[in-house]
Design an enzyme around this catalytic site. Structure first.
Site, PDB file in Angstrom:
ATOM      1  N   ARG A 288       0.853  -1.187   0.000  1.00 39.24           N
ATOM      2  CA  ARG A 288       0.000   0.000   0.000  1.00 39.24           C
ATOM      3  C   ARG A 288       0.892   1.241   0.000  1.00 39.24           C
ATOM      4  O   ARG A 288       1.627   1.480   0.961  1.00 39.24           O
ATOM      5  CB  ARG A 288      -0.906   0.003   1.238  1.00 39.24           C
ATOM      6  CG  ARG A 288      -1.704   1.263   1.377  1.00 39.24           C
ATOM      7  CD  ARG A 288      -2.601   1.370   2.605  1.00 39.24           C
ATOM      8  NE  ARG A 288      -3.110   2.730   2.613  1.00 39.24           N
ATOM      9  CZ  ARG A 288      -3.107   3.544   3.661  1.00 39.24           C
ATOM     10  NH1 ARG A 288      -2.685   3.143   4.842  1.00 39.24           N
ATOM     11  NH2 ARG A 288      -3.553   4.771   3.551  1.00 39.24           N
TER      12      ARG A 288
ATOM     13  N   HIS B  89      -2.828  10.975   0.275  1.00 35.43           N
ATOM     14  CA  HIS B  89      -2.349  10.825   1.657  1.00 35.43           C
ATOM     15  C   HIS B  89      -1.730  12.155   2.090  1.00 35.43           C
ATOM     16  O   HIS B  89      -0.533  12.267   2.325  1.00 35.43           O
ATOM     17  CB  HIS B  89      -1.333   9.673   1.742  1.00 35.43           C
ATOM     18  CG  HIS B  89      -1.074   9.163   3.137  1.00 35.43           C
ATOM     19  ND1 HIS B  89      -1.199   7.829   3.483  1.00 35.43           N
ATOM     20  CD2 HIS B  89      -0.690   9.782   4.269  1.00 35.43           C
ATOM     21  CE1 HIS B  89      -0.889   7.659   4.774  1.00 35.43           C
ATOM     22  NE2 HIS B  89      -0.572   8.833   5.270  1.00 35.43           N
TER      23      HIS B  89
ATOM     24  N   GLU C 138      -7.432   8.869   5.979  1.00 32.25           N
ATOM     25  CA  GLU C 138      -7.756   9.574   7.227  1.00 32.25           C
ATOM     26  C   GLU C 138      -8.242  11.011   7.061  1.00 32.25           C
ATOM     27  O   GLU C 138      -7.522  11.967   7.356  1.00 32.25           O
ATOM     28  CB  GLU C 138      -6.521   9.576   8.150  1.00 32.25           C
ATOM     29  CG  GLU C 138      -6.022   8.195   8.494  1.00 32.25           C
ATOM     30  CD  GLU C 138      -4.869   8.216   9.489  1.00 32.25           C
ATOM     31  OE1 GLU C 138      -4.349   9.307   9.781  1.00 32.25           O
ATOM     32  OE2 GLU C 138      -4.505   7.141   9.978  1.00 32.25           O
TER      33      GLU C 138
ATOM     34  N   ASN D 150      -7.343   2.263   9.861  1.00 31.76           N
ATOM     35  CA  ASN D 150      -6.046   2.488  10.501  1.00 31.76           C
ATOM     36  C   ASN D 150      -6.290   2.478  11.996  1.00 31.76           C
ATOM     37  O   ASN D 150      -6.990   3.353  12.522  1.00 31.76           O
ATOM     38  CB  ASN D 150      -5.464   3.850  10.099  1.00 31.76           C
ATOM     39  CG  ASN D 150      -4.986   3.866   8.658  1.00 31.76           C
ATOM     40  OD1 ASN D 150      -5.044   2.849   7.959  1.00 31.76           O
ATOM     41  ND2 ASN D 150      -4.513   5.010   8.216  1.00 31.76           N
TER      42      ASN D 150
ATOM     43  N   TYR E 108      -4.351   2.069  15.800  1.00 32.07           N
ATOM     44  CA  TYR E 108      -3.104   1.958  16.559  1.00 32.07           C
ATOM     45  C   TYR E 108      -3.336   1.821  18.065  1.00 32.07           C
ATOM     46  O   TYR E 108      -2.603   1.136  18.745  1.00 32.07           O
ATOM     47  CB  TYR E 108      -2.240   3.211  16.354  1.00 32.07           C
ATOM     48  CG  TYR E 108      -1.644   3.360  14.973  1.00 32.07           C
ATOM     49  CD1 TYR E 108      -2.377   3.892  13.918  1.00 32.07           C
ATOM     50  CD2 TYR E 108      -0.322   2.996  14.738  1.00 32.07           C
ATOM     51  CE1 TYR E 108      -1.819   4.056  12.660  1.00 32.07           C
ATOM     52  CE2 TYR E 108       0.250   3.164  13.472  1.00 32.07           C
ATOM     53  CZ  TYR E 108      -0.501   3.691  12.444  1.00 32.07           C
ATOM     54  OH  TYR E 108       0.062   3.855  11.203  1.00 32.07           O
TER      55      TYR E 108
ATOM     56  N   GLU F  82      -3.529   0.119   8.329  1.00 28.49           N
ATOM     57  CA  GLU F  82      -2.350   0.519   9.101  1.00 28.49           C
ATOM     58  C   GLU F  82      -2.479   0.020  10.520  1.00 28.49           C
ATOM     59  O   GLU F  82      -3.564   0.048  11.104  1.00 28.49           O
ATOM     60  CB  GLU F  82      -2.198   2.058   9.165  1.00 28.49           C
ATOM     61  CG  GLU F  82      -1.625   2.696   7.934  1.00 28.49           C
ATOM     62  CD  GLU F  82      -1.482   4.212   8.082  1.00 28.49           C
ATOM     63  OE1 GLU F  82      -1.171   4.690   9.196  1.00 28.49           O
ATOM     64  OE2 GLU F  82      -1.700   4.904   7.081  1.00 28.49           O
TER      65      GLU F  82
HETATM   66  C1  GBH Z   1      -1.216   7.346  10.578  1.00 26.91           C
HETATM   67  O1  GBH Z   1      -2.182   8.075  11.268  1.00 26.91           O
HETATM   68  C2  GBH Z   1      -0.869   8.010   9.265  1.00 26.91           C
HETATM   69  O2  GBH Z   1      -1.718   7.559   8.234  1.00 26.91           O
HETATM   70  C3  GBH Z   1       0.572   7.793   8.864  1.00 26.91           C
HETATM   71  O3  GBH Z   1       0.901   8.642   7.803  1.00 26.91           O
HETATM   72  C4  GBH Z   1       1.474   7.987  10.054  1.00 26.91           C
HETATM   73  O4  GBH Z   1       2.830   7.879   9.732  1.00 26.91           O
HETATM   74  C5  GBH Z   1       1.100   6.963  11.089  1.00 26.91           C
HETATM   75  O5  GBH Z   1      -0.210   7.202  11.483  1.00 26.91           O
HETATM   76  C6  GBH Z   1       1.920   7.021  12.367  1.00 26.91           C
HETATM   77  O6  GBH Z   1       1.652   8.192  13.071  1.00 26.91           O
HETATM   78  O7  GBH Z   1      -2.555  14.922  18.653  1.00 26.91           O
HETATM   79  O8  GBH Z   1      -0.325  15.415  17.871  1.00 26.91           O
HETATM   80  O9  GBH Z   1      -0.692  13.598  19.403  1.00 26.91           O
HETATM   81  C7  GBH Z   1      -2.526   7.559  12.536  1.00 26.91           C
HETATM   82  C8  GBH Z   1      -3.547   8.448  13.210  1.00 26.91           C
HETATM   83  C9  GBH Z   1      -1.967  10.026  14.125  1.00 26.91           C
HETATM   84  C10 GBH Z   1      -4.160   9.755  15.042  1.00 26.91           C
HETATM   85  C11 GBH Z   1      -1.554  10.819  15.364  1.00 26.91           C
HETATM   86  C12 GBH Z   1      -3.735  10.519  16.261  1.00 26.91           C
HETATM   87  C13 GBH Z   1      -2.366  12.181  17.193  1.00 26.91           C
HETATM   88  C14 GBH Z   1      -1.432  13.348  16.932  1.00 26.91           C
HETATM   89  N1  GBH Z   1      -3.044   9.092  14.408  1.00 26.91           N
HETATM   90  N2  GBH Z   1      -2.709  11.489  15.967  1.00 26.91           N
HETATM   91  S1  GBH Z   1      -1.248  14.390  18.316  1.00 26.91           S
END
Ligand code: GBH
Length: 496
Positions: A102, A148, A193, A333, A335, A402
């Protein structure tokens, strides 16, 4: 003799530690059709920012202007240099043994001027043609994310996702991609996203274009992006699918919102949080419109604040029809998880998306933190979010697009990442076999360390380490790379 005994002893201890670290994986093997992949994104890996006719995206523009936006003052000018090293990347993917890769396409590489009707840049077209051909020749399916986050600056300077003309620009771009690559690309993802583009990009100034107009611009951005998504979906469905036979999905991220306690109030808070974050985008795509609770609350608050219309834009009947069911699969996605509890709206700025939702989120102090401040190790959240999606949207096909863990530094023996992947996958298996969730496959984020947005190169998500001080950007697989390779090969979790 003593030496030998010692060695055996060490081996035993080592095994014991490994067993504890990996806790109890279950006995299920992955279903026959279950697919595995790895993911990246153009701005995070390509570099070559001004090569081959490419123009600046909003990320290039913002970071060239103001390096202080990024913790280590870095940017994606070179990144992993995949603009030149793509063959090596494909070899790494090949050796990993996964079914698909991807990756995303840089809009301004294909259309340097960005807008509808503008000229197609042949050098950009060739770059992705070569990449796609190389993947296909090695038996790896290309899964393409159309967007993206790297909006061409030419469009951003006209308001980007706040200007409705971007809907036509985006659908033109999508059509160009379907035409150029659709003979070989059978899986398309319209957006990665919406939430991060709109809330972090236009609401909270955490992503390009670094605007902070939460409660207003985030909703407008979401509105254009959803319309752009649904139109691109219909274009493919009507003009390309009958000939090319592929699928179009969309990626939505979900930090799973779990109730902080068992109380009914906290359960309501968690539901509200999920509706305001995930439902904001997936509800329109499945059912045609925003979640009713969002519509009602934002209408009500807007009135109280003295606006003469709701801050949440409205869809026309036609738009609702176009939107309803505009997906072949949901890309998820996922995490991490947050705990949710209700708090008074006065705790939030007025107006704001956070105030409209009025839920306080937190992490349980017992959760293991990663190198990323927002990412805790909560494997059960993976199962719960899959079940939540199944229950709210009638068990749609879900591809996990993801999932990954953040570390710091070079560290190749990334046992924490191994533990994370193992136990998150274990929850995926439970969701499939015990809860009947329709999960198509899993994608590890990321193939390799890359430009982690405002965290620059300080937070690493790679199965493969990349040396960013080395002009060659030397790639070195971590232990998690072999570990994932083993899962893909055996189609079961390790140590059973
Ligand atoms: C993914 O998003 C992205 O699609 C990817 O590009 C990225 O590299 C990967 O995550 C790892 O981060 O409020 O400043 O603490 C994941 C979604 C990203 C949602 C971070 C929550 C919190 C940022 N998450 N976000 S902050």
């Amino acid at each position: 003799m003593i030496y030998f005994a010692k060695m055996i002893f060490h081996l035993l201890i080592y095994n014991l530690i490994l067993q504890i670290a990996l806790s109890e994986p279950n006995n299920y093997s992955f279903p026959e059709n279950f697919i595995f992949g790895v993911a990246t994104a153009s701005y995070q890996i390509e570099g070559g920012w001004n090569e081959g006719g490419r123009t600046e995206s909003t990320w290039d523009y913002q970071l060239h202007k103001n390096p202080d936006l990024i913790v280590d003052k870095s940017n994606g000018d070179v990144a992993c240099d995949s603009y030149h090293k793509w063959k090596e990347d494909v070899q790494l993917i090949k050796n990993l043994g996964v079914n698909f890769y991807r990756f995303s396409i840089s809009w301004s590489r294909i259309l340097p001027q960005g807008f509808k009707g503008s000229e197609i840049n042949q050098e950009g077209v060739t770059y992705y043609n070569d990449l796609i051909d190389e993947l296909v020749s090695k038996g790896i399916e290309p899964y393409v994310t159309i967007f993206h986050w790297d909006t061409p600056q030419a469009l951003e300077s006209q308001g980007g996702w706040l200007n409705e003309s971007i809907i036509d620009d985006y659908t033109y771009y999508a059509r160009v991609l379907f035409t150029l690559y659709g003979d070989r690309v059978k899986t398309w993802i319209t957006f990665n996203e919406f939430h991060q583009i709109c809330e972090e990009g236009y609401g909270l100034a955490k992503k390009a274009p670094f605007e902070n107009l939460t409660g207003v611009a985030d909703y407008q951005c979401g509105h254009q992006a959803l319309l752009a998504h649904s139109r691109a979906y219909r274009i493919y469905e009507q003009e390309f699918k009958p000939i090319q036979g592929g699928n179009v999905g969309v990626v939505i991220d979900s930090v799973y919102g779990a109730p902080k306690t068992d109380s009914e109030l906290d359960k309501n808070a968690a539901e509200l949080q999920m509706q305001f974050d995930f439902g904001w985008f997936f509800n329109p795509i499945v059912y045609g419109n925003y979640p009713q609770v969002m519509i009602d609350r934002i209408d009500e608050l807007s009135k109280r604040e003295g606006y003469n219309t709701s801050r949440l834009p409205k869809f026309s009947d036609n738009e609702i029809e176009t939107m309803k069911g505009s997906f072949d699969f949901l890309g998820l996605n996922h995490y991490t998880t947050n705990l949710c509890t209700l708090i008074g709206s006065n705790n939030f700025p007025n107006p704001s998306h956070a105030r409209d939702c009025s839920v306080e989120t937190s992490a349980d102090p017992s959760w293991k933190p990663s190198a990323a401040s927002w990412l805790w190790y909560v494997p059960w959240g993976m199962r719960d979010v899959l079940v939540w999606i199944k229950e709210h949207y009638n068990n749609p096909p879900v591809l996990i697009t993801e999932n990954g863990w953040a570390t710091r530094g070079k560290r190749l023996n990334d046992t924490d990442r191994i533990e994370y992947i193992q136990n998150y996958l274990s929850e995926v298996l439970k969701a499939i076999y015990e809860d009947n969730c329709n999960v198509l496959g899993y994608t590890a984020w990321s193939l390799m360390d890359n430009f982690e947005w405002t965290r620059g190169y300080t937070e690493k998500f790679g199965l493969v380490h990349v040396d960013f001080n080395d002009p060659n950007r030397t790639r070195t697989p971590r232990q998690s790379y072999s570990f994932y390779q083993e899962i893909v090969r055996t189609r079961r979790l390790v140590n059973k």
